[in-house]
Design a protein around this motif. Structure first.
Motif, PDB file in Angstrom:
ATOM      1  N   ALA A 196       0.840  -1.190   0.000  1.00 33.55           N
ATOM      2  CA  ALA A 196       0.000   0.000   0.000  1.00 33.55           C
ATOM      3  C   ALA A 196       0.879   1.246   0.000  1.00 33.55           C
ATOM      4  CB  ALA A 196      -0.911  -0.008   1.220  1.00 33.55           C
ATOM      5  N   ALA A 197       0.352   2.308  -0.596  1.00 30.92           N
ATOM      6  CA  ALA A 197       1.097   3.553  -0.673  1.00 30.92           C
ATOM      7  C   ALA A 197       1.242   4.158   0.723  1.00 30.92           C
ATOM      8  CB  ALA A 197       0.364   4.526  -1.593  1.00 30.92           C
ATOM      9  N   PRO A 198       2.307   4.920   0.956  1.00 27.80           N
ATOM     10  CA  PRO A 198       2.426   5.599   2.249  1.00 27.80           C
ATOM     11  C   PRO A 198       1.351   6.663   2.395  1.00 27.80           C
ATOM     12  CG  PRO A 198       4.130   6.341   0.720  1.00 27.80           C
ATOM     13  CD  PRO A 198       3.425   5.208   0.057  1.00 27.80           C
ATOM     14  N   ALA A 199       1.108   7.076   3.625  1.00 23.38           N
ATOM     15  CA  ALA A 199       0.078   8.089   3.862  1.00 23.38           C
ATOM     16  C   ALA A 199       0.388   9.328   3.038  1.00 23.38           C
ATOM     17  CB  ALA A 199       0.018   8.432   5.342  1.00 23.38           C
ATOM     18  N   PRO A 200      -0.586   9.796   2.267  1.00 20.62           N
ATOM     19  CA  PRO A 200      -0.330  10.937   1.409  1.00 20.62           C
ATOM     20  C   PRO A 200      -0.243  12.239   2.193  1.00 20.62           C
ATOM     21  CG  PRO A 200      -2.619  10.242   1.273  1.00 20.62           C
ATOM     22  CD  PRO A 200      -1.926   9.261   2.156  1.00 20.62           C
ATOM     23  N   ALA A 201       0.366  13.229   1.578  1.00 17.33           N
ATOM     24  CA  ALA A 201       0.448  14.540   2.218  1.00 17.33           C
ATOM     25  C   ALA A 201      -0.945  15.171   2.269  1.00 17.33           C
ATOM     26  CB  ALA A 201       1.400  15.423   1.433  1.00 17.33           C
ATOM     27  N   ASP A 202      -1.115  16.102   3.173  1.00 15.93           N
ATOM     28  CA  ASP A 202      -2.410  16.777   3.299  1.00 15.93           C
ATOM     29  C   ASP A 202      -2.545  17.789   2.170  1.00 15.93           C
ATOM     30  OD1 ASP A 202      -4.696  18.012   3.985  1.00 15.93           O
ATOM     31  OD2 ASP A 202      -4.022  18.693   5.956  1.00 15.93           O
ATOM     32  N   SER A 233     -13.272   2.989  -0.102  1.00 16.57           N
ATOM     33  CA  SER A 233     -12.750   2.739   1.237  1.00 16.57           C
ATOM     34  C   SER A 233     -13.308   1.413   1.730  1.00 16.57           C
ATOM     35  CB  SER A 233     -13.128   3.901   2.159  1.00 16.57           C
ATOM     36  OG  SER A 233     -12.457   3.798   3.410  1.00 16.57           O
ATOM     37  N   HIS A 234     -13.036   1.089   3.030  1.00 17.65           N
ATOM     38  CA  HIS A 234     -13.464  -0.215   3.553  1.00 17.65           C
ATOM     39  C   HIS A 234     -13.054  -1.300   2.552  1.00 17.65           C
ATOM     40  CE1 HIS A 234     -16.104  -3.430   5.090  1.00 17.65           C
ATOM     41  NE2 HIS A 234     -16.175  -2.747   6.204  1.00 17.65           N
ATOM     42  N   VAL A 235     -11.766  -1.274   2.218  1.00 15.32           N
ATOM     43  CA  VAL A 235     -11.225  -2.111   1.152  1.00 15.32           C
ATOM     44  C   VAL A 235     -10.978  -3.524   1.688  1.00 15.32           C
ATOM     45  CG1 VAL A 235      -9.252  -2.421  -0.397  1.00 15.32           C
ATOM     46  CG2 VAL A 235     -10.167  -0.114   0.051  1.00 15.32           C
ATOM     47  N   ILE A 236     -11.511  -4.507   0.973  1.00 13.09           N
ATOM     48  CA  ILE A 236     -11.291  -5.926   1.281  1.00 13.09           C
ATOM     49  C   ILE A 236     -10.805  -6.623   0.012  1.00 13.09           C
ATOM     50  CG2 ILE A 236     -12.303  -8.087   2.102  1.00 13.09           C
ATOM     51  CD1 ILE A 236     -14.497  -6.477   3.453  1.00 13.09           C
ATOM     52  N   PRO A 237      -9.625  -7.276   0.042  1.00 13.97           N
ATOM     53  CA  PRO A 237      -8.687  -7.392   1.150  1.00 13.97           C
ATOM     54  C   PRO A 237      -7.888  -6.108   1.329  1.00 13.97           C
ATOM     55  CG  PRO A 237      -7.754  -8.425  -0.782  1.00 13.97           C
ATOM     56  CD  PRO A 237      -9.149  -8.008  -1.162  1.00 13.97           C
ATOM     57  N   HIS A 238      -7.278  -5.953   2.490  1.00 16.89           N
ATOM     58  CA  HIS A 238      -6.617  -4.695   2.822  1.00 16.89           C
ATOM     59  C   HIS A 238      -5.422  -4.405   1.940  1.00 16.89           C
ATOM     60  CE1 HIS A 238      -8.130  -5.511   7.207  1.00 16.89           C
ATOM     61  NE2 HIS A 238      -9.113  -5.473   6.330  1.00 16.89           N
ATOM     62  N   ASN A 239      -4.802  -5.443   1.393  1.00 14.18           N
ATOM     63  CA  ASN A 239      -3.599  -5.221   0.585  1.00 14.18           C
ATOM     64  C   ASN A 239      -3.916  -5.130  -0.913  1.00 14.18           C
ATOM     65  OD1 ASN A 239      -4.330  -7.853   0.310  1.00 14.18           O
ATOM     66  ND2 ASN A 239      -2.379  -8.736   0.993  1.00 14.18           N
ATOM     67  N   GLY A 243      -4.410  -3.457  -4.381  1.00 19.02           N
ATOM     68  CA  GLY A 243      -3.701  -2.330  -4.962  1.00 19.02           C
ATOM     69  C   GLY A 243      -4.613  -1.342  -5.673  1.00 19.02           C
ATOM     70  N   ASP A 244      -4.084  -0.134  -5.881  1.00 23.64           N
ATOM     71  CA  ASP A 244      -4.855   0.913  -6.560  1.00 23.64           C
ATOM     72  C   ASP A 244      -5.242   0.513  -7.976  1.00 23.64           C
ATOM     73  OD1 ASP A 244      -4.634   2.401  -4.322  1.00 23.64           O
ATOM     74  OD2 ASP A 244      -3.447   4.021  -5.210  1.00 23.64           O
ATOM     75  N   GLN A 245      -4.370  -0.228  -8.628  1.00 23.16           N
ATOM     76  CA  GLN A 245      -4.652  -0.580 -10.029  1.00 23.16           C
ATOM     77  C   GLN A 245      -5.964  -1.361 -10.123  1.00 23.16           C
ATOM     78  OE1 GLN A 245      -1.532  -2.881 -11.845  1.00 23.16           O
ATOM     79  NE2 GLN A 245      -2.600  -3.046 -13.804  1.00 23.16           N
ATOM     80  N   ARG A 246      -6.159  -2.277  -9.209  1.00 19.03           N
ATOM     81  CA  ARG A 246      -7.402  -3.055  -9.203  1.00 19.03           C
ATOM     82  C   ARG A 246      -8.585  -2.152  -8.823  1.00 19.03           C
ATOM     83  NH1 ARG A 246     -11.246  -5.746 -10.461  1.00 19.03           N
ATOM     84  NH2 ARG A 246     -12.066  -7.499  -9.277  1.00 19.03           N
ATOM     85  N   LEU A 247      -8.409  -1.290  -7.838  1.00 23.88           N
ATOM     86  CA  LEU A 247      -9.498  -0.407  -7.417  1.00 23.88           C
ATOM     87  C   LEU A 247      -9.929   0.529  -8.553  1.00 23.88           C
ATOM     88  CD1 LEU A 247      -8.279   0.464  -3.800  1.00 23.88           C
ATOM     89  CD2 LEU A 247     -10.301  -0.891  -4.408  1.00 23.88           C
ATOM     90  N   ARG A 248      -8.981   0.927  -9.368  1.00 27.31           N
ATOM     91  CA  ARG A 248      -9.318   1.856 -10.453  1.00 27.31           C
ATOM     92  C   ARG A 248     -10.221   1.221 -11.508  1.00 27.31           C
ATOM     93  NH1 ARG A 248      -6.667   6.475  -9.797  1.00 27.31           N
ATOM     94  NH2 ARG A 248      -4.683   6.431  -8.676  1.00 27.31           N
ATOM     95  N   GLU A 249     -10.417  -0.093 -11.431  1.00 28.44           N
ATOM     96  CA  GLU A 249     -11.333  -0.716 -12.383  1.00 28.44           C
ATOM     97  C   GLU A 249     -12.777  -0.298 -12.152  1.00 28.44           C
ATOM     98  OE1 GLU A 249     -10.585  -4.910 -12.777  1.00 28.44           O
ATOM     99  OE2 GLU A 249      -8.421  -4.555 -12.718  1.00 28.44           O
ATOM    100  N   ILE A 260     -11.231   8.080  -6.637  1.00 20.90           N
ATOM    101  CA  ILE A 260     -10.084   8.147  -5.731  1.00 20.90           C
ATOM    102  C   ILE A 260      -9.990   6.836  -4.952  1.00 20.90           C
ATOM    103  CG2 ILE A 260      -9.048   9.329  -3.753  1.00 20.90           C
ATOM    104  CD1 ILE A 260     -10.506  11.858  -4.597  1.00 20.90           C
ATOM    105  N   PRO A 261      -8.965   5.999  -5.234  1.00 17.18           N
ATOM    106  CA  PRO A 261      -8.727   4.844  -4.357  1.00 17.18           C
ATOM    107  C   PRO A 261      -8.286   5.356  -2.986  1.00 17.18           C
ATOM    108  CG  PRO A 261      -7.563   4.636  -6.454  1.00 17.18           C
ATOM    109  CD  PRO A 261      -8.010   6.058  -6.354  1.00 17.18           C
TER     110      PRO A 261
END
Ligand SMILES: [Zn+2]
Ligand SMILES: [Zn+2]
Length: 400
Positions: free
Chosen positions: A42-48, A360-366, A368-374, A384-385
């Motif tokens: 997972a990506a690190p926490a993004p900047a504000d 959000s509430h992503v299952i499974p937790h690991n 990736g964004d590439q899959r979420l962008r589908e 926004i993933p």
């Protein structure tokens, strides 16, 4: 519309159906669907990036469910909506208290540690599954040391008692007797009773600090209420009609927000809510846990931001290969029938006309964004993933 959604659910339940239906699947995505989820760090926490907005959404935790996954940097599900000087907390998953403190410190690095939680105005629970409430005691007890409710009591709103035990999962041809109920005298408590139980469990600490530090009684710093359901024509009982067709109803308001709710499809959990926050800067909707349902589409109509739960169906199918025992059958049934696939999250947002979809509430937790962008295959707005501590500005920036 409902039929379209129901059809989409059927497709999501069947991998073969997905492919047969010709839903656009690129080579990489097809590999994911057939071979399992994309597992990436997972990506690190993004900047504000929302610091100069009056109204801002911060994803405190973006993990769905109570499991732990290697490579995940997601904490349990929780979100904070900051509107001017007020902060509203939606769900209290694992780590919510610390993540809320981090979000408030980011906006105010000089905050006095004993006053950090003074902006917290209200807490809303979508439902009482442990992955949504497990850090509530932490928000209360450690919040007590950090200014919780000192300016005025924090309002806490959540589901009332279910009223009857849920049905026992049954495999056709193998009837199963009901197991003994836990605390049969009160087996389905709501938010008020849950809060009382926390206070009772921690009475030693409460009495110690009230006497030794002269702190105000923690119980006076929160005002807790079970959300009263309106009369719903289609409602029969929690087991017969857990998600009756209904209009959204207002549950609470102050000078900054008007909060409305609807029942969503997370059976057998009842009540299970989605919430909509209308502010001067726009509307933000939280799906809670749900399969696709018309009530949510109605609640999220023309919202500026829809924060939607999501599950990777291919991962579920890989996790529970046939033949399955009854417990695996039961959990698989819940995961597929009471949650929303990535593809359907896009469809729901499109049908609602939501301008931004946050996953959000992503299952499974690991995952990736590439899959979420589908989800974007079925959604034409901004996608926004979600990641922990990502902040999203809503409405107009503050004047410089
Ligand atoms: Zn959940
Ligand atoms: Zn749940």
């Amino acid at each position: 519309m409902c039929q379209e959604v129901a059809h989409a659910v059927q497709l999501a339940l069947s991998r073969r159906g997905l492919l047969k239906a010709g839903i656009g699947v690129g080579a990489a995505a097809a590999a994911v669907l057939l071979g399992g989820p994309a597992v990436v760090q997972a990506a690190p926490a993004p900047a504000d990036t929302a610091a100069d907005f009056d109204t801002r959404l911060t994803l405190l935790g973006t993990a769905g469910g109570p499991a732990w996954f290697p490579g995940s940097t997601r904490r349990g599900i929780a979100s904070a909506l900051q509107v001017g000087e007020h902060t509203y907390l939606i769900d209290c998953g694992d780590g919510a208290a610390g993540q809320l403190a981090a979000a408030l410190l980011r906006g105010n690095g000089q905050a006095h540690p004993f006053r950090l939680l003074e902006p917290l105005r209200a807490i809303f629970f979508t439902h009482l599954h442990s992955d949504h409430v497990v850090d509530y005691n932490n928000v209360l007890l450690q919040g007590w040391t950090a200014g919780l409710g000192r300016i005025r009591p924090v309002q806490v709103l959540g589901p009332g008692p279910r009223g009857e035990l849920p049905p026992v999962f049954q495999v056709p041809g193998r009837p199963r007797a009901a197991p003994a109920a836990v605390f049969p005298e009160s087996p389905t408590p709501g938010t008020v009773q849950m809060t009382d139980g926390i206070f009772r469990a921690f009475a030693t600490d409460l009495n110690d600090r009230i006497r030794d530090y002269l702190w105000p009684d923690l119980r006076t710093l929160v005002q807790v209420q079970d959300i009263r359901l309106p009369d719903i024509a289609a409602f029969r009982s929690p087991n017969q009609t857990p998600t009756p067709d209904m209009e959204p109803f207002e549950v609470w308001a102050d000078e900054r927000v008007r909060v409305s709710a609807t029942l969503v499809a997370h059976a057998p959990v009842f009540p299970s809510f989605a919430f909509r926050f209308d502010t001067a800067d726009g509307a933000v909707v939280f799906s809670g846990d749900t399969g696709p349902c018309r009530n949510l589409v109605r609640l999220a109509r023309d919202a500026d931001v829809l924060v939607h739960e999501v599950i990777d169906v291919a991962w579920v199918e890989q996790l529970f290969p046939a033949p399955r025992d009854e417990a695996a059958d039961a959990l698989m049934h819940h995961l597929l029938s009471a949650h929303t696939s990535i593809e359907d999250a896009g469809r729901v947002a499109e049908q609602a006309g939501a301008r931004t979809l946050v996953l959000s509430h992503v299952i499974p937790h690991n995952l990736g964004d590439q899959r979420l962008r589908e989800a974007a295959r079925h959604y034409s707005g901004r996608l926004i993933p979600g990641h922990d501590l990502a902040a999203i500005g809503i409405g107009r920036r503050r004047a410089a």
